[in-house]
Design a protein around this motif. Sequence first.
Motif, PDB file in Angstrom:
ATOM      1  N   TYR A 223       0.618  -1.251   0.374  1.00  0.00           N
ATOM      2  CA  TYR A 223      -0.594  -0.185  -0.089  1.00  0.00           C
ATOM      3  C   TYR A 223       0.524   1.161  -0.125  1.00  0.00           C
ATOM      4  O   TYR A 223       0.105   2.172   0.503  1.00  0.00           O
ATOM      5  N   SER A 224       2.368   1.299  -0.641  1.00  0.00           N
ATOM      6  CA  SER A 224       2.905   1.938  -0.336  1.00  0.00           C
ATOM      7  C   SER A 224       2.299   2.997  -1.157  1.00  0.00           C
ATOM      8  O   SER A 224       2.415   5.639  -0.987  1.00  0.00           O
ATOM      9  N   SER A 225       1.885   2.847  -1.779  1.00  0.00           N
ATOM     10  CA  SER A 225       1.217   4.339  -2.827  1.00  0.00           C
ATOM     11  C   SER A 225       0.104   4.542  -2.198  1.00  0.00           C
ATOM     12  O   SER A 225      -0.164   6.336  -2.753  1.00  0.00           O
ATOM     13  N   LEU A 226      -1.043   4.131  -1.648  1.00  0.00           N
ATOM     14  CA  LEU A 226      -1.510   4.488  -1.528  1.00  0.00           C
ATOM     15  C   LEU A 226      -1.486   5.670   0.216  1.00  0.00           C
ATOM     16  O   LEU A 226      -2.338   6.428   0.216  1.00  0.00           O
ATOM     17  N   LEU A 227      -0.130   5.277   0.843  1.00  0.00           N
ATOM     18  CA  LEU A 227       0.168   6.125   2.281  1.00  0.00           C
ATOM     19  C   LEU A 227       0.241   7.291   1.690  1.00  0.00           C
ATOM     20  O   LEU A 227      -0.402   8.009   2.695  1.00  0.00           O
ATOM     21  N   ALA A 228       0.824   7.316   0.286  1.00  0.00           N
ATOM     22  CA  ALA A 228       1.273   9.271   0.352  1.00  0.00           C
ATOM     23  C   ALA A 228       0.362   9.585   0.193  1.00  0.00           C
ATOM     24  O   ALA A 228       0.424  11.010   0.467  1.00  0.00           O
ATOM     25  N   LEU A 229      -0.759   9.154  -0.151  1.00  0.00           N
ATOM     26  CA  LEU A 229      -2.036   9.954  -0.074  1.00  0.00           C
ATOM     27  C   LEU A 229      -3.618   9.795   1.014  1.00  0.00           C
ATOM     28  O   LEU A 229      -4.580  10.672   0.688  1.00  0.00           O
ATOM     29  N   ALA A 230      -2.693   9.428   1.970  1.00  0.00           N
ATOM     30  CA  ALA A 230      -3.948   9.438   2.980  1.00  0.00           C
ATOM     31  C   ALA A 230      -5.048   9.907   3.616  1.00  0.00           C
ATOM     32  O   ALA A 230      -5.779  10.625   3.829  1.00  0.00           O
ATOM     33  N   ASP A 231      -4.184  11.003   3.402  1.00  0.00           N
ATOM     34  CA  ASP A 231      -4.007  12.692   4.256  1.00  0.00           C
ATOM     35  C   ASP A 231      -4.908  13.727   3.490  1.00  0.00           C
ATOM     36  O   ASP A 231      -5.285  14.393   2.977  1.00  0.00           O
ATOM     37  N   LYS A 232      -4.985  12.686   1.645  1.00  0.00           N
ATOM     38  CA  LYS A 232      -5.731  13.449   0.931  1.00  0.00           C
ATOM     39  C   LYS A 232      -6.941  12.886   0.274  1.00  0.00           C
ATOM     40  O   LYS A 232      -7.176  11.397  -0.649  1.00  0.00           O
ATOM     41  N   PRO A 233      -7.748  12.485   1.567  1.00  0.00           N
ATOM     42  CA  PRO A 233      -9.190  11.819   0.422  1.00  0.00           C
ATOM     43  C   PRO A 233      -9.373  12.079  -0.981  1.00  0.00           C
ATOM     44  O   PRO A 233     -10.187   9.928  -1.108  1.00  0.00           O
ATOM     45  N   ALA A 234      -9.490  12.771  -1.472  1.00  0.00           N
ATOM     46  CA  ALA A 234      -9.913  12.919  -3.076  1.00  0.00           C
ATOM     47  C   ALA A 234      -9.209  12.560  -3.357  1.00  0.00           C
ATOM     48  O   ALA A 234      -9.203  11.604  -5.282  1.00  0.00           O
ATOM     49  N   ALA A 235      -8.027  11.899  -3.339  1.00  0.00           N
ATOM     50  CA  ALA A 235      -6.794  11.875  -4.929  1.00  0.00           C
ATOM     51  C   ALA A 235      -6.580  10.524  -3.920  1.00  0.00           C
ATOM     52  O   ALA A 235      -6.472   9.671  -5.096  1.00  0.00           O
ATOM     53  N   LEU A 236      -6.792   9.579  -2.719  1.00  0.00           N
ATOM     54  CA  LEU A 236      -7.167   8.334  -2.712  1.00  0.00           C
ATOM     55  C   LEU A 236      -8.282   7.798  -3.110  1.00  0.00           C
ATOM     56  O   LEU A 236      -7.891   6.254  -3.796  1.00  0.00           O
ATOM     57  N   VAL A 237      -9.469   8.446  -2.983  1.00  0.00           N
ATOM     58  CA  VAL A 237      -9.988   7.255  -3.647  1.00  0.00           C
ATOM     59  C   VAL A 237     -10.067   7.819  -5.009  1.00  0.00           C
ATOM     60  O   VAL A 237     -10.604   6.317  -5.608  1.00  0.00           O
ATOM     61  N   ALA A 238      -9.422   8.378  -5.985  1.00  0.00           N
ATOM     62  CA  ALA A 238      -9.464   8.478  -7.161  1.00  0.00           C
ATOM     63  C   ALA A 238      -8.690   7.142  -7.652  1.00  0.00           C
ATOM     64  O   ALA A 238      -8.902   6.625  -8.627  1.00  0.00           O
ATOM     65  N   GLU A 239      -6.766   7.075  -7.177  1.00  0.00           N
ATOM     66  CA  GLU A 239      -6.275   6.150  -7.316  1.00  0.00           C
ATOM     67  C   GLU A 239      -7.181   4.924  -7.042  1.00  0.00           C
ATOM     68  O   GLU A 239      -6.789   3.864  -8.027  1.00  0.00           O
TER      69      GLU A 239
END
Length: 597
Positions: A524-540
């Motif tokens: 989940y390393s690619s998602l960890l960087a997005l965890a504080d950005k809900p919109a970006a996390l859901v988009a990925e």
Amino acid sequence: MLIDEKTQQETSTESQTPSHSSTNTDNSFIRNIVATSSAAALATACGGDGKVGSTETSATPPVGNNSNSTSSATVVPTAISDAAAARFLMQAAMGANRAEIARVQALGYSGWIDQQMAMPASQSRWDWLRSKGMDSSEYRNSQAGFDSCAWKKLISSPDTLRQRICFALSEILVVSIEGLVNGGGWKAFAAANYLDLLEANCFGNYRDLLQKISTNTAMSLYLTYRGNSKYNPVTGALPDENYARELMQLFSIGLVNLNQDGSLATQNGVAVESYGLEDITGLARVFTGWDFDLTGGNTSTPDYHRRPLRQYPNKHETGASSFLGQTIPAGISGEEALSRSLDIIFAHPNVAPFIAKQLIQKLVTSNPSPAYVARVAAVFNHNGQANGLNAKGDMKAVIKAILLDEEARNLNNTQLPYFGKVREPLQRFLAWARAFNANSPSDLWRIGDTSDAGTKLGQSPLRSPSVFNFYRPGYVPPNTSIAAASLSAPEMQMVSESSVVGYVNFMQDIIDGSRGGNDLQADYSSLLALADKPAALVAEINLLLAAEQLSTSTVQTIQNAIASISIGTNNADRSKYQRIYAALLLVLASPEFIVLK
């Protein structure tokens, strides 16, 4: 006991919204969303509100469900978007990830298929079992190791197209490990060898594949013709008819005559049966005298399962055998009788549309237009090669025709209510595993048998409950809008109240690798960087799992849910992972993920 499709009664369970308390998510807001989203997926099965992306081809109108055109529209090559590449992989592979999306974009659809078909196979399931010492006598009467070697291939093999086609064929040419009885033991090896056989031949010729499954030990055990003997005038015992029936009914021509577009070929408005009882009886005579090849050995090791069946002339019916309007002459060898019989079956005009339509349903859409079926059937009947090599039944050509067809590639078709398919539970799980490069550091792949619908997936490799697969290709869920529209939704036959909740709970445990007793670890390393950005996390996650097909309202609902989870400031804080787990689970439970358009 295996029974004929003509007499089998199909049953179904109407699904209702599960109790919100049925899942184990930590946040009640998320728990409620998961329950209602999963139930909604049943109601929207083949015509949900999925987001419509840009078209992959230009100037190509949607293909109508009743279209009779067999000509392909002109396709103007355009750059392949991330979403278009991901959608292609969800049809052609076991799942999408960033690396595979980039490969599709670099090579193009056809180039990616060519690369996949040229890719060497990874370690066989049989060899993996042997490498783990599963050929020790203590495992002779168990299934130990089979689930692990099957999951290993599905999750980690780089030849993902080959794995997708192998799995599709395993649901057409059905064998179940549970039915491998009276075979001297070594069920895990017999089942592994059967999947290895499908994998080795899935890019070959369908006629050759029929020959090889007909002399495979697992098939002979499952459909009970191993040791089948000729008619005994003293006892009145007749040859076993199981395989003769299923070879025609399920593996080649089907129950009724078909046009090349898959529609019924009728006489005076009435469907015409493609074979009858006399045809089954005649063909059954061919499948006598076949048994294990124990040359140079016995059943104390599993090696006999890797060899084709051997013909024993004293048990073979040497008289003439008639079926499908033709006759196998008396006095020829059992091997020759088998070969001629398969030639007769393979020459039947039903084979191309019968197999083509099922493969389209497995890969692209449950309700292909007649024109789509006709185009693929035409390629099945002749691959277009000038020299005619493997002209009929060339699986490479058929697979390409299915995946590159305008009806598969044109995103305008995602707007059509009948287009698309419900993802099987196994494929939903694999979509997650492939997207985040799930692996077993121990190389033991402790996922196990996931057949229990109440606690797991309700589906597991090579564990079909009957020769008719986990579901029927023409299944219509009763009392639904799908039935009212005269559409089919085959995978819905596996759906029940228990399976809806069981799937969500299983995926929750799988996503969080610290739970569930398996040894899978996702990256989940690619998602960890997005965890504080809900919109970006859901988009990925929307891209990798759903090819950006989540509706705007679903995306917003998931964003709101994960934003409600407070997180810390560093990556060691487990709260960031809680956001990732919640976002993944909500997408995996959403209707637009479960229904692939």
